[in-house]
Design an enzyme around this catalytic site. Structure first.
Site, PDB file in Angstrom:
ATOM      1  N   ASP A 157      51.058 -82.542 -33.071  1.00 14.97           N
ATOM      2  CA  ASP A 157      52.447 -83.065 -33.016  1.00 14.97           C
ATOM      3  C   ASP A 157      53.517 -82.292 -32.549  1.00 14.97           C
ATOM      4  OD1 ASP A 157      51.159 -85.221 -34.693  1.00 14.97           O
ATOM      5  OD2 ASP A 157      51.536 -84.055 -36.439  1.00 14.97           O
ATOM      6  N   LYS A 167      53.110 -82.981 -27.239  1.00 15.38           N
ATOM      7  CA  LYS A 167      52.203 -82.857 -26.029  1.00 15.38           C
ATOM      8  C   LYS A 167      52.307 -84.070 -25.181  1.00 15.38           C
ATOM      9  CE  LYS A 167      48.678 -82.411 -28.637  1.00 15.38           C
ATOM     10  NZ  LYS A 167      49.395 -81.915 -30.119  1.00 15.38           N
ATOM     11  N   HIS A 170      50.309 -89.757 -29.908  1.00 17.36           N
ATOM     12  CA  HIS A 170      51.322 -89.130 -28.858  1.00 17.36           C
ATOM     13  C   HIS A 170      52.358 -89.883 -28.621  1.00 17.36           C
ATOM     14  CE1 HIS A 170      47.679 -86.658 -26.868  1.00 17.36           C
ATOM     15  NE2 HIS A 170      48.274 -86.161 -28.285  1.00 17.36           N
TER      16      HIS A 170
END
Ligand code: GDP
Length: 431
Positions: free
Chosen positions: A12, A15, A40
């Site tokens: 977390d 990315k 994501h």
């Protein structure tokens, strides 16, 4: 040029945002490990998305996205995500799925749920998406590859064999009814036609792309401290989130990975159980959690509140080392704008001794943080685009962290959007 974008912490770290940003200049974006157990988050011109399985290059029409053989492929999630993108007006992405990727089966999800329930208070805090049973079966060599969908006799045989063993386990350990092999087979075979146009020998495709000098981004899931070999075992994930593993999970030469952009958070967050030395509780934690991320630190997959804490230089230095970081992207710096003083953990105290290296889990559980207090900047920095325009105390914070971890911080992310980024040129950094 092959670049990896990977996590330096517990996951977390942002990315997805970094990959989405860098994907603009990439030809190919690859997921090489993990499954739909982490999300994501990406904010771009199409809106806000939480991708679980699709590579973060799906918003760029010129990008070929690859789900490589190291991934735990839950086909229903893949189809749902593709349908979701279509509904929200995103053009159909170019997507290839490795013929050697293995299928995350319905019984993996069931086993994960049953095992977490059986463990009760000792549960790992799994997302219950079947990841641990999936990788267990892979290494037991009872996994089912995508290519098996196109060999129905073999598929049937494998499913029958799996169900026979699983049914013994389900009955004796969990006292639940067994699986119906026919129903499992029918479900799995229903994926066949829609998946077929995406199925490819992706290792061959990627090796050709490496030879042709294409721009390839390897997108890691979770972070270094969740690596089963090097992280906070057993509170880890079940596949390696390290850049080096991309060589295995995508089938490309190790030497081809030239840069490793390690994404690191300006404070800490962690999902699941396990030691977390700088963890905050009570009001302090609630404030950071509420102000963190983009609308709060809540799991993109499960919606559960993430554990939050101050920046941990000991853990991050170790995470960057494991990743082989050539450059660091420091994200979520804007979140800390409300603080007058910001603690940064520079060492641990374990059994009365001060240590600056990251210990094994049993020692980590006894570690106390040693903090240094830095000045906060107490303003909103989201609009800043040049490093030198950041308030002096924000730059000091970045430079302090850089000195502590020993890796060059070249990107600073100061908001969830693509535009919220400042670049910082560093001598010797490869990004
Ligand atoms: P990932 O799995 O590493 O991609 O990270 P997640 O998506 O789970 O969590 C990162 C969260 O922070 C998401 O909600 C992002 O939109 C958000 N985010 C990323 N970078 C920044 C940043 O610099 N500032 C703020 N405020 N939010 C960010």
């Amino acid at each position: 040029m092959v670049r990896a974008v990977v996590g330096g912490n517990w996951g977390d770290e942002g990315k997805g945002k970094m990959t989405d940003l860098l994907a603009a200049g990439a030809d190919i974006v690859v997921r090489f490990q993990g499954g739909a157990n982490a999300g994501h988050t990406i904010v771009n011109e199409f809106g806000k998305f939480a991708l679980h399985l699709l590579p973060s290059g799906v918003f760029h029409r010129h990008v070929t996205n690859v789900i490589a053989q190291g991934v735990a492929l839950h086909v229903p999630t893949l189809f749902d995500e593709l349908d979701h993108l279509a509904r929200r007006g995103v053009p159909a992405p170019n997507l290839l799925v490795s013929d050697r990727a293995q299928l995350l089966m319905p019984y993996h999800v069931l086993q994960d749920e049953l095992e977490e329930e059986r463990l009760g208070g000792r549960a790992f805090g799994s997302t219950r998406s079947g990841i641990a049973p999936f990788y267990s079966d892979k290494y037991l060599k009872t996994g089912i590859q995508v290519a098996d969908l196109y060999n129905t006799a073999l598929l049937r045989e494998k499913i029958d064999a799996c169900c026979r063993v699983k049914n013994r386990l389900l009955g004796s350990i969990y006292s639940v009814p067994g699986l119906d092999a026919d129903a499992v087979y029918r479900e799995i075979i229903s994926y066949k036609d829609r998946l077929e146009p995406m199925v490819a020998d992706t290792a061959r495709f990627l090796n050709q792309a490496v030879s042709d000098g294409k721009e390839i981004l390897l997108e890691g899931q979770l972070g270094a401290l969740k690596d089963p070999d090097n992280g906070i075992y057993p509170y880890t994930t079940s596949s390696s989130p390290l850049a080096g593993f991309a060589s295995v999970g995508a089938g490309i030469p190790p030497g081809a990975i030239q840069t490793v952009i390690t994404v690191v958070k300006a404070y800490s967050s962690c999902v699941g159980a396990g030691p977390f030395v700088t963890e905050l509780f009570g009001g302090e934690a609630d404030t950071l959690r509420r102000r963190g991320g983009d609308g709060g630190e809540y799991g993109a997959t499960t919606g559960r509140p993430r554990r939050v804490g101050w920046f941990d230089a000991v853990a991050t230095r170790y995470g960057c080392m494991l990743q082989g970081a050539t450059a660091v992207a420091l994200t979520l710096l804007d979140v800390l704008g409300y603080l007058e003083k910001i603690p940064v953990c520079v060492a641990y105290k374990i059994d009365g001794k001060t240590v600056d290296s990251f210990p094994v889990t049993s020692k980590l559980e006894r570690a106390e943080p040693v903090y240094e207090l830095l000045d906060g900047w107490q303003c909103d920095i989201r609009k800043v685009r040049q490093y030198d325009d950041l308030p002096q105390s924000a730059r000091r914070y970045v430079e302090f962290i850089e000195n502590q971890i020993g890796y060059p911080v070249t990107y600073i992310s100061n908001g969830p959007g693509r535009e919220n980024i400042t670049l910082r040129l560093r001598k010797g950094a490869a990004d």
